[in-house]
Enzyme design. Structure first.
Site, mmCIF file in Angstrom:
data_model
loop_
_atom_site.group_PDB
_atom_site.id
_atom_site.type_symbol
_atom_site.label_atom_id
_atom_site.label_comp_id
_atom_site.label_asym_id
_atom_site.label_seq_id
_atom_site.Cartn_x
_atom_site.Cartn_y
_atom_site.Cartn_z
ATOM 1 N N CYS A 28 -6.606 2.124 -1.014
ATOM 2 C CA CYS A 28 -5.912 0.836 -0.999
ATOM 3 C C CYS A 28 -6.210 0.101 0.297
ATOM 4 O O CYS A 28 -6.056 -1.110 0.388
ATOM 5 C CB CYS A 28 -4.414 1.017 -1.190
ATOM 6 N N GLU B 140 -4.132 10.175 -12.454
ATOM 7 C CA GLU B 140 -2.887 10.935 -12.306
ATOM 8 C C GLU B 140 -3.038 12.450 -12.338
ATOM 9 O O GLU B 140 -2.295 13.165 -11.678
ATOM 10 C CB GLU B 140 -1.952 10.565 -13.465
ATOM 11 N N VAL C 14 13.397 1.215 30.175
ATOM 12 C CA VAL C 14 12.470 1.378 29.050
ATOM 13 C C VAL C 14 11.075 1.686 29.572
ATOM 14 O O VAL C 14 10.493 0.921 30.325
ATOM 15 C CB VAL C 14 12.482 0.123 28.148
ATOM 16 N N CYS D 243 -1.835 8.465 5.466
ATOM 17 C CA CYS D 243 -2.512 7.780 4.371
ATOM 18 C C CYS D 243 -1.912 8.347 3.088
ATOM 19 O O CYS D 243 -1.776 9.558 2.953
ATOM 20 C CB CYS D 243 -4.016 8.061 4.414
#
Ligand SMILES: Cc1cc2nc3c(=O)[nH]c(=O)nc-3n(C[C@H](O)[C@H](O)[C@H](O)COP(=O)(O)OP(=O)(O)OC[C@H]3O[C@@H](n4cnc5c(N)ncnc54)[C@H](O)[C@@H]3O)c2cc1C
Ligand code: FES
Ligand code: FES
Length: 1342
Positions: A118, A1274, A269, A153
């Site tokens: 993707c 799938e 910080v 990922c």
């Protein structure tokens, strides 16, 4: 002189070589949004906003005028305030290369090695690798894995990314020892391997020779202006005033102390990795922030006689480097604490966090899970503090960790540095941690332990033990340590120490974080490991001091750190007669691969802002089941910038939509049915305001009963959706009478979050004219979004144009839910007349959108003593949540697929969708199969255990034979199922390895290996003809170029690439002549959802049809001018008034299923496969390592082997996540705890098997389908269960050795907690158990 704050200062830094000046820098602006919104550099992505996913990785470069060195490091842009960037150079993915000038070798290799699907994670991956290479041009595998550990990922399964990265690695002389213990220098063993592999044909998926070389001289130089600035820096404090926050950056220690005295409550910080997430996710607010910059004292490193003094501002990465050097230089006895610290620094968070997080920040935060504090505490560290009033030292001890006032910093004090003393001779320090995942995961329990012996004895002189993860902070086992002084280091001491530690380090049954018994067992397991480690050390120093280790204890301390990744891929070559230009069957790179890697690929939120654009944020229910008494929006509406708040009242008669079987409410009105249900939406002029206002909407509830959360509760209340489904095949009752044995059992399979990297995103643009509206949305199902929007706006569908360029991962999660979110956004756009954008934050996304259904399978199985299963009676319960959504289809598919690969001659099965007060679950890759397949395989394991047969034998006996019929009476030719099984068994050397594993297990008491071979028959089909129809459109332009569109959505699976391959073949033109822009309801109407593994097949058929129509029309022209070009043919067609545009159509595959009769022909074909996985388990902690997986798949004729292998690997790793890692945790009130990568662990690089091999069977014809290909999206997910069952095998070995030889059940996911608790032993027996009902558990199993 008192400090006077001037200001505001001007912020100056560089981005990609360009100077950036900000006169009014707002401390609340994070670099990520600054890059994306202000600079329009959208390559850097939002994935979680909390440092947990790496999608936002950039490189920061800083010049240190003291050392005259430039430090380049990766960092998460989501946690960096722009105010912290003064004087730095930021490099983003756009800065290193692009398609207009030159792409960078890192971008090229990640794309060409097929490391993008993707593409949403790709820019982050690229930047992590790039940052590493800027420092180390030829890294080792270890360095590579450390650098990438902070990047997630969800698509690829990581193997191709590792392959790309490996091309930059230095080649070593040795393979660094493979898992089977055979080094490449070991000739004899290698010959064995060679001969085994002799006949394997292994093909490359990319050509390394083509790659651009890495040339460090081509990189950006550090801006000389910034160097000069740093050299000449005036020592004045910088101040930035934001709308709500003032940021003060002192540059000298004196000024820092002055500022701290003035603002004692302000945090210091440094890396912002604690303060940032606290402000963002916990709503903690600081009106003043102090952020020291470049203060020498905070970064100083001093080597003193008694140890190291290190500045509190040093990053954890710098600490790691310093300690690594010291270990090389100093004798072992002095570096015990340093070694222990280093062990944890390797796995602590990801490199982006380690690069910015400071030592001081880690210490002062005193997180319970701090990996450093237990070690620093046992190491007798001291803290050097300073304030305006002077300096002092305090010990880092239990009092400090408990924040006892007398032992803590005063508000005006800061931590300047930390003394970490050397260890002494006869002193040993150890570090232990167990996390849900080996990399980038907070520890569940960690520990630091130190012991000092009287010289040359085994008598304890001093001992110190700290544990993290137990309470609210690191805790000390003080009393036991006092009692152990003077004791000899022996088994007796250990036994007593275990009892004492359990009595002292108490953990109530309802402790936050849950896993109480597991944590208790880790407390003693770590102590035991420490005992062994020290025993070994003592023995080395003086063998007479202690007895030898018992046999099989040697490996107890070996960790699971992986050093190598290997892979063999095999796929079919194209026929030698195939035209060179014909791309079908070739491993073509994803056509967006380069755009993914350069950050040029556009996702929904990358679309530039429209004029007057507004933002929408949802208001969600905080109760599981309650009446809404009132909704008060007044406070939200008062917030400047808020335009409107929508509730159910605004939607009135359009507040529901029937997307599948039942009407679903769009906004809850009178009653809420689950936490996370959408009750309202705030529209504001910025996303931040919309989100702030959403928190201000007050909803008053009155709780209702019952609250049904778990499957068991649904069964108890008979809370089910209608209808129930069942199938009966053969004569089950009679068959049970004839069997040798009957077993009953049940298994629970947890749900799964989609965790697509791009969260749900949409942008709606109303045009006013004719009520037209454009919807840009990240969805798998544009038609549904179009339909719901048309319904909510009461306009015909022809006014609503829904566009999808690409989707950053979906996996089923962007099918049904997205439409509802888009509809509310469209309603807002229509009401305001402005474009409205809605991008869900990760936490909201996980909460609202549901995921995979948790399942409970109850079964009764009848079998013969030889392992033949004769009868099976099974009931599936799916936890569907508060709406039906797609649950009926999920349970139907579950019933049809429950047999997995086995012929059960008498089978009765029922399935019920449970109606609960949880977020509504939906489609997820595999659609029920991963759950029901596991139920079947679990049943097989029980039969094997009960009949005393090896599981693979029971599997073989029961597998479908060549020609057969399923339980719903569809014929099946299982030839390739058996082929996959046999080939996998051979390729994996199953029996030889099984014998080796048995041998290993005999020799190792605390480590066990396991192996499993799992077959798969995955039916492909959508259950109806209409669901399979697809259409496409092909235009030929006069210059001969072609534009294509079809119904399929590009969500990473590469469907557009495959479609261009199809058009290229059909039209006989090169691929680069064909373009595919995206999917739209405007170009192809009435499209079905993309899913079910058939997107390429169905749309390819439609495109084939369109191309053939065109080809037929143009045939006369082409045959007249056969050597002409497409430009000439197109022009000639135009001249002859022949249409150059064609639509193609595919009706779908014939399919039927009669649920009354329980029979039919619902599927088109079957995908077969087998996976063999081997694992190793640490029985003391439940940790495990995936050693090797071999997958053999029958994929027909692959259209694109690179993409198909990517689908198999990606799905497999997602399956590994489902079955071993990913655990959704709910409170007893139904509130989801796991809302981000910090709590919910998807697989990371460390979960990829060290050897990961994928083989495609030689192709066989598949009738009907596109070029005889098979859909692969799938199926391989289920093969991840081979890891589950390999773990099962390892646990069985452990249990057997400890005398638990009976049948046992393991639920999914098989997390370290479950593994450890299943490996029962003397330690698990020792831990206190709480009576069920005597406490309220922190979480429940849904
Ligand atoms: C995704 C992620 C994963 C993580 N994983 C792990 C892990 O596996 N193990 C682990 O141990 N930790 C982990 N952490 C926590 C991380 O290590 C700490 O957040 C970090 O070390 C804090 O350092 P910082 O510089 O970012 O602190 P900041 O957020 O900048 O400050 C934190 C606190 O420390 C105080 N402070 C900082 N410096 C000083 C000083 N010099 N004097 C006085 N007070 C000071 C601040 O006032 C503030 O209260 C993780 C964090 C994230 C975001
Ligand atoms: S978005 Fe920054 S780490 Fe996830
Ligand atoms: S390619 Fe990595 S998340 Fe999709």
């Amino acid at each position: 002189m008192p400090l006077a704050l001037n200001g505001p200062s001007e912020l100056l830094f560089y981005v990609n070589g360009r100077k950036v000046r900000e006169k009014n820098a707002d401390p609340e602006t994070m670099l990520l949004s600054y890059l994306r919104k202000k600079l329009r550099l959208t390559g850097t992505k939002y994935g979680c906003g909390g440092g947990g996913c790496g999608a936002c990785t950039v490189m920061i470069s800083r010049y240190d005028p003291g050392t005259k060195k430039i430090r380049h490091y990766s960092a998460n842009a989501c946690l960096l305030s722009i105010c912290s960037l003064y004087g730095t150079a930021v490099t983003t993915v756009e800065g290193i290369g692009n398609t207009k000038t030159r792409i960078h070798p890192v971008q090229e290799r990640i794309a060409k090695c097929h490391g993008t699907q993707c593409g949403f994670c790709s820019p982050g991956m690229v930047m992590s690798l790039y940052s590493l290479l800027r420092n180390i041009p030829k890294p080792s595998m270890d360095q590579l894995m450390e650098a990438l550990g902070g990047n997630l990922c969800r698509c690829t399964g990581y193997r191709p990314i590792v392959d790309a990265c490996k091309t930059f690695c230095k080649t070593t002389d040795c393979c660094q020892g493979k898992e089977n213990g055979i080094c490449c220098f070991d000739q004899e063993e290698n010959e064995l391997l060679d001969s085994e592999q002799e006949n394997m044909t292994c093909e490359k998926l990319f050509q390394e020779e083509e790659f651009l070389p890495l040339d460090p001289t081509q990189e950006f130089i550090f801006p000389p202006e910034l160097m000069l600035m740093a050299e000449k820096q005036t020592k004045t404090t910088r101040v930035f005033y934001g709308e709500r926050i003032t940021w003060i950056s002192p540059v000298t220690l004196r000024d820092l102390l002055e500022v701290k005295a003035k603002y004692p409550d302000a945090p210091i910080v440094m890396g912002n990795t604690t303060v940032g997430p606290d402000m963002k996710f916990k709503g903690i607010f600081h009106s003043v922030i102090i952020s020291p910059d470049g203060i020498a004292e905070l970064n100083a490193v001093n080597y003193k006689d008694n140890g190291l003094t290190i500045g509190a501002g040093c990053s954890l990465a710098q600490l790691k480097d310093i300690l690594t050097d010291m270990i090389l230089e100093l004798p072992v006895e002095k570096t015990q604490t340093y070694r222990a610290l280093l062990k944890h620094l390797r796995t602590l968070a990801g490199s982006q966090i380690r690069n910015v997080a400071s030592l001081g920040g880690n210490i002062i935060s005193r997180h319970s899970t701090s990996d450093l504090n237990p070690l620093l505490a046992v190491g007798n560290c001291t803290l050097n503090l300073a304030s305006k009033d002077g300096k002092r030292q305090i010990p880092l001890n239990d009092q400090f960790l408990m924040r006892a006032r007398s032992a803590d910093l005063k508000p005006e004090e800061i931590l300047v540095s930390v003394n970490i003393p050397y260890s002494r001779k006869w002193e040993f320090v150890s570090a232990f941690r167990q996390a849900p995942r080996q990399q980038n995961a907070l520890a569940i329990v960690n520990s630091g332990m130190r012991v000092l012996f009287e010289e040359d004895t085994n008598i304890i002189r001093d001992i110190c033990i700290f544990y993290g993860g137990i309470g609210t902070t690191t805790v000390c086992a003080k009393k036991i340590c006092q009692k152990l002084i003077g004791r000899a280091w022996n088994e007796e001491m250990l036994g007593e120490a275990c009892k004492l530690v359990l009595a002292e380090v108490l953990l109530p049954g309802s402790a936050p974080g849950g896993m109480v018994e597991y944590k208790r067992s880790l407390i003693v397991s770590f102590l035991f490991k420490f005992y062994i480690e020290v025993l070994q050390n003592l023995k080395m120093m003086n063998p007479s001091l202690c007895p030898s280790l018992p046999d099989g204890y040697g490996s107890v301390l070996e960790d699971f750190h992986s050093k190598h990744y290997e892979t063999v891929l095999r796929y079919q070559k194209v026929d030698t007669k195939q035209f060179l230009q014909d791309p079908v069957g070739r491993p073509i790179m994803h056509l967006s691969g380069i755009n993914h890697a350069t950050g040029e690929a556009i996702y929904c939120d990358d679309i530039p802002a429209h004029d007057q654009e507004l933002f929408l944020a949802f208001v969600t229910s905080s109760r599981a089941h309650a009446k809404i008494v009132s909704i008060d929006t007044s406070e939200a509406l008062k917030l400047p910038g808020v335009i409107d708040v929508l509730t159910g009242k605004d939607l009135q008669d359009v507040n529901s939509f029937k997307s599948f079987l039942e009407n679903e409410k769009i906004l809850a009105t009178d009653e809420v049915l689950g936490v996370g249900q959408i009750v309202g939406a705030v529209i504001a002029d910025s996303d931040i305001k919309a989100k702030q206002a959403a928190h201000l909407v007050k909803i008053e509830y009155s709780d209702l009963k019952p609250v049904i959360l778990t499957i068991e509760e649904a069964i108890q209340h008979k809370s089910f959706y209608e209808p129930e489904r069942k199938i009966e095949y053969g004569d089950v009752d009679e068959a049970f009478k004839a069997v040798d044995q009957i077993l009953e059992g049940e298994i629970h399979i947890g749900g799964q979050e989609h965790f697509y990297m791009e969260t749900q995103s949409m942008l709606v643009v109303p045009y006013g004219e004719d009520k037209e509206m454009d919807i840009y949305v990240s969805t798998q199902f544009p038609r549904l979004a179009q339909d719901i929007v048309a319904s909510i706006l009461k306009v015909p569908s022809n006014k609503i144009m829904c566009h999808v360029k690409r989707v950053g991962g979906a996996f089923g999660g962007k099918a049904s839910k997205t439409g509802f979110l888009a509809a509310i956004t469209a309603f807002a756009a229509n009401k305001t007349g402005c474009p409205v954008r809605c991008i869900l934050e990760r936490g909201e996304d996980i909460l609202i959108t549901g995921g995979r259904h948790p399942y409970l399978g109850k079964y009764k199985v009848g079998f013969m003593n030889d392992g033949r299963i004769i009868a099976l009676d099974v009931v599936h319960y799916a936890n569907s949540g508060f709406t039906l959504d797609l649950s009926l289809f999920v349970i139907e598919m579950g019933l049809l697929k429950l047999d997995n690969a086995y012929k059960i001659p008498n089978l009765r099965c029922r399935a019920l969708a449970c109606k609960t007060n949880l977020p509504s679950n939906t489609a997820f890759r595999g659609f029920g199969y991963p759950q029901v397949g596991l139920i079947m395989e679990s049943c097989i394991m029980k039969v094997a255990a009960q009949s005393g047969l090896p599981p693979e034998k029971v599997r073989m006996i029961n597998m479908y034979k060549e020609m057969d019929e399923t339980h719903y009476k569809q014929e099946i030719n299982a030839k390739n199922l058996i082929k996959c099984w046999n080939e996998c068994m051979e390729i994996s050397s199953y029996y030889a390895r099984k014998a080796m594993i048995e041998d290993f297990n005999k020799k190792n008491y605390w480590k066990k290996k396991g192996i499993a071979l799992i077959p798969m028959k995955f039916p492909i089909g959508l259950g109806s003809l209409a669901a399979g129809q697809a259409a496409a459109l092909v235009h030929v332009y006069l210059d001969g170029s072609v534009l294509v569109t079809h119904c399929g959505i590009e969500m990473g699976q590469g469907v557009h690439t495959k479609m261009i391959q199809v058009v290229s073949r059909e039209l006989g033109m090169p691929m680069d002549n064909i373009h595919l822009r995206g999917t739209s309801t405007e170009t192809v109407p009435n499209a079905n959802a993309s899913g079910g593994s058939v997107v390429a097949d169905l749309n390819g058929m439609a495109l084939q049809d369109a191309c053939q129509i065109l080809r037929k029309r143009l045939e006369p022209i082409i045959s007249k001018n056969p050597h002409g070009t497409w430009k000439e043919w197109a022009q000639e067609a135009f001249n002859q008034s022949i249409s150059l545009s064609a639509t193609g159509y595919f009706r779908g595959y014939e399919s039927d299923m009669d649920w009354e009769k329980g029979e039919g022909h619902p599927f088109t074909y079957f995908v077969y496969g087998t996976a063999c996985s081997e694992v190793e388990v640490d029985c003391l902690t439940g940790d495990h390592k995936n050693i090797r997986t071999d997958i053999v798949m029958d994929v027909g004729h692959s259209i694109n082997p690179a993409l198909d292998i990517g689908q198999v690997e990606g799905a497999f790793i997602q399956g590994v996540g489902l079955y071993t890692l990913e655990e959704l945790k709910y409170s007893p009130e139904g509130i989801l705890y796991t809302r981000g990568p910090e709590q919910y662990k998807i697989p990371s690089f460390c979960d990829v098997p060290n050897e990961f091999n994928v083989y495609f069977l030689p192709p066989s014809e598949v009738a009907q389908t596109l070029y005889s290909s098979k859909g692969l999206g799938e199926s391989a997910l289920f093969l991840g269960s081979s890891v589950f069952f390999a773990l099962h095998d390892a646990i069985r070995a452990a249990r057997q050795e400890r005398g638990f030889s009976g049948v046992f059940t393991l639920n999914s996911p098989l997390t370290p907690e479950k593994i450890r608790m299943a490996c029962e032993d003397k330690f698990t027996k020792m831990i206190p158990k709480d009576e069920p009902g005597s406490y309220v558990p922190w979480d429940i199993c849904i």
